[in-house]
Enzyme design. Structure first.
Site, mmCIF file in Angstrom:
data_model
loop_
_atom_site.group_PDB
_atom_site.id
_atom_site.type_symbol
_atom_site.label_atom_id
_atom_site.label_comp_id
_atom_site.label_asym_id
_atom_site.label_seq_id
_atom_site.Cartn_x
_atom_site.Cartn_y
_atom_site.Cartn_z
ATOM 1 N N TYR A 1 -13.925 8.262 -12.172
ATOM 2 C CA TYR A 1 -13.652 7.058 -11.749
ATOM 3 C C TYR A 1 -14.463 5.721 -12.621
ATOM 4 O O TYR A 1 -14.022 4.967 -12.855
ATOM 5 C CB TYR A 1 -14.227 6.752 -10.215
ATOM 6 C CG TYR A 1 -14.364 5.582 -9.674
ATOM 7 C CD1 TYR A 1 -13.344 4.695 -9.274
ATOM 8 C CD2 TYR A 1 -15.518 4.994 -9.162
ATOM 9 C CE1 TYR A 1 -13.220 3.568 -8.384
ATOM 10 C CE2 TYR A 1 -15.589 3.767 -8.700
ATOM 11 C CZ TYR A 1 -14.422 3.071 -8.274
ATOM 12 O OH TYR A 1 -14.613 1.897 -7.557
ATOM 13 N N ASP B 1 0.927 -1.204 -0.036
ATOM 14 C CA ASP B 1 0.109 -0.041 0.052
ATOM 15 C C ASP B 1 0.926 1.147 -0.014
ATOM 16 O O ASP B 1 2.128 1.088 0.083
ATOM 17 C CB ASP B 1 -1.031 0.069 1.142
ATOM 18 C CG ASP B 1 -2.196 0.719 0.935
ATOM 19 O OD1 ASP B 1 -3.346 0.184 1.003
ATOM 20 O OD2 ASP B 1 -2.114 1.997 0.835
ATOM 21 N N ILE C 1 -19.900 -1.587 -0.440
ATOM 22 C CA ILE C 1 -19.385 -2.930 0.164
ATOM 23 C C ILE C 1 -19.472 -2.316 1.612
ATOM 24 O O ILE C 1 -18.768 -1.141 2.015
ATOM 25 C CB ILE C 1 -17.896 -3.351 -0.040
ATOM 26 C CG1 ILE C 1 -17.982 -3.795 -1.413
ATOM 27 C CG2 ILE C 1 -17.684 -4.381 0.828
ATOM 28 C CD1 ILE C 1 -18.803 -4.811 -2.188
HETATM 29 C C1 AKB Z 1 -17.641 4.190 -4.510
HETATM 30 O O1 AKB Z 1 -18.744 4.371 -3.884
HETATM 31 O O2 AKB Z 1 -17.004 4.946 -5.222
HETATM 32 C C2 AKB Z 1 -17.301 2.662 -4.430
HETATM 33 C C3 AKB Z 1 -17.896 1.831 -5.699
HETATM 34 C C4 AKB Z 1 -19.322 1.558 -5.693
HETATM 35 O O3 AKB Z 1 -17.268 1.567 -6.800
HETATM 36 N N1 AKB Z 1 -17.928 1.978 -3.168
#
Ligand code: AKB
Length: 311
Positions: free
Chosen positions: A139, A34, A169
């Protein structure tokens, strides 16, 4: 012999995965890394910036790594605050892993994707496995590109890369960081500590979620599946439960009747609104027998039980 490297091992999923892999392969066969300095662990630990390809290659060679679980990444909310850094870490980090895995003939790679791959143009209910991928966050863009790259490396170099589109999660060991689904963990800490929580998403924001034990089971089951059974590779829809902040709060109230929730949606609302409410995971169920075991009631009871002494 199996020798595993986990990147991003000190994150929410990394810590739980390390424990599961230690139990399965032995602590001496699980190397963790990490970006944090000097972490004390039973596992051999490397401080590693995933963009440092030379150091990554040194670890792969010296430790004779055969399998990588590549978890190092920026998540959706942090990624929106710094999109260029998100691209850099998520894409160039992934390219370093893929390139070195081909060069050193690694056996298998796990690379998580996310429900963030979706955005415009989808059915938000029961979103299909092979539906259009038009994310609206950086993302999400990196996760779509990661899935496409994984398929490219599989076809061109026969690199066995596998991955799951993780939902939110929920776990009690390590806090998540920088995600849009993080409210569903924070709420438990605040409910136990202060009996109240201000949620950054609106009460009716329905999102796919999963308890950590199911997440680890899905990850290990996919990695153990015979390659000839897999039609998909790094892009499996995997579902467990879907709920809104309001439903979760009602479930928590069954254990902590004084608990109060208020809503103050911020920039993360827009991200959540672009994601599915629920997903169709029939391909995972068919190709590697995926099934989950935690529903909302079991998840809530387990979280409260695990956290009540800790908080
Ligand atoms: C986020 O909220 O960015 C993550 C995902 C759903 O990939 N937990």
């Amino acid at each position: 012999m199996t020798k595993i490297l986990i990147t991003g091992a000190l994150g929410q999923i990394g810590t739980a995965l390390t424990t599961a892999l230690n139990n399965k392969y032995g602590v001496q066969n699980v190397i963790i890394s990490d970006i944090k300095e000097d972490f004390k662990s039973d596992n051999k630990y490397y401080k590693l910036n995933i963009l440092d390809k030379t150091e990554l290659e040194r670890i792969i060679i010296e430790e004779k790594i055969t399998i990588i679980y590549h978890l190092a990444a920026l998540l959706s909310a942090t990624g929106e605050k710094n999109p260029i850094l998100c691209w850099d870490i998520n894409m160039n980090g992934t390219l370093n892993i893929l390139d070195l895995s081909v060069k050193h003939k690694l056996f298998r790679i796990f690379m998580p994707s996310s429900i963030a791959v979706w955005g415009q143009g989808i059915n938000r209910d029961n979103t299909e496995q092979d539906s259009v991928l038009k994310p609206t966050t950086m993302y999400g863009v990196t996760k779509v590109a990661g899935e496409v790259l994984a398929n490219y490396y599989f076809d061109k170099y026969q690199l066995d890369i596998r991955g799951i589109r993780y939902p939110g999660i929920i776990s009690s060991e390590t806090l998540p960081g920088g995600g849009t689904t993080d409210y569903a963990v924070e709420i438990f800490y605040e409910a136990l500590k202060h009996k109240k929580y201000e949620c950054f998403l609106s009460e009716d924001t329905m999102l796919p979620m999963m308890y950590m034990e199911d997440c680890i089971k899905a990850t290990l089951d996919l990695m153990d599946a015979p390659v000839e059974n897999l039609v998909h590779h790094a892009d499996f829809n995997v579902a467990a439960i879907s709920f809104t902040p309001k439903t979760l709060a009602e479930e928590i109230k069954k254990h902590i009747p004084e608990f109060e929730i208020t809503y103050n949606p911020d920039y993360r609302q827009k991200i959540a609104d672009s994601w599915p409410k629920s997903i169709d995971d029939s391909s995972a169920r068919k190709e590697w027998n995926w099934n989950h075991s935690y529903d909302l009631a079991k998840l809530t009871a387990t979280m409260i039980n695990n956290l009540k002494n800790k908080v």
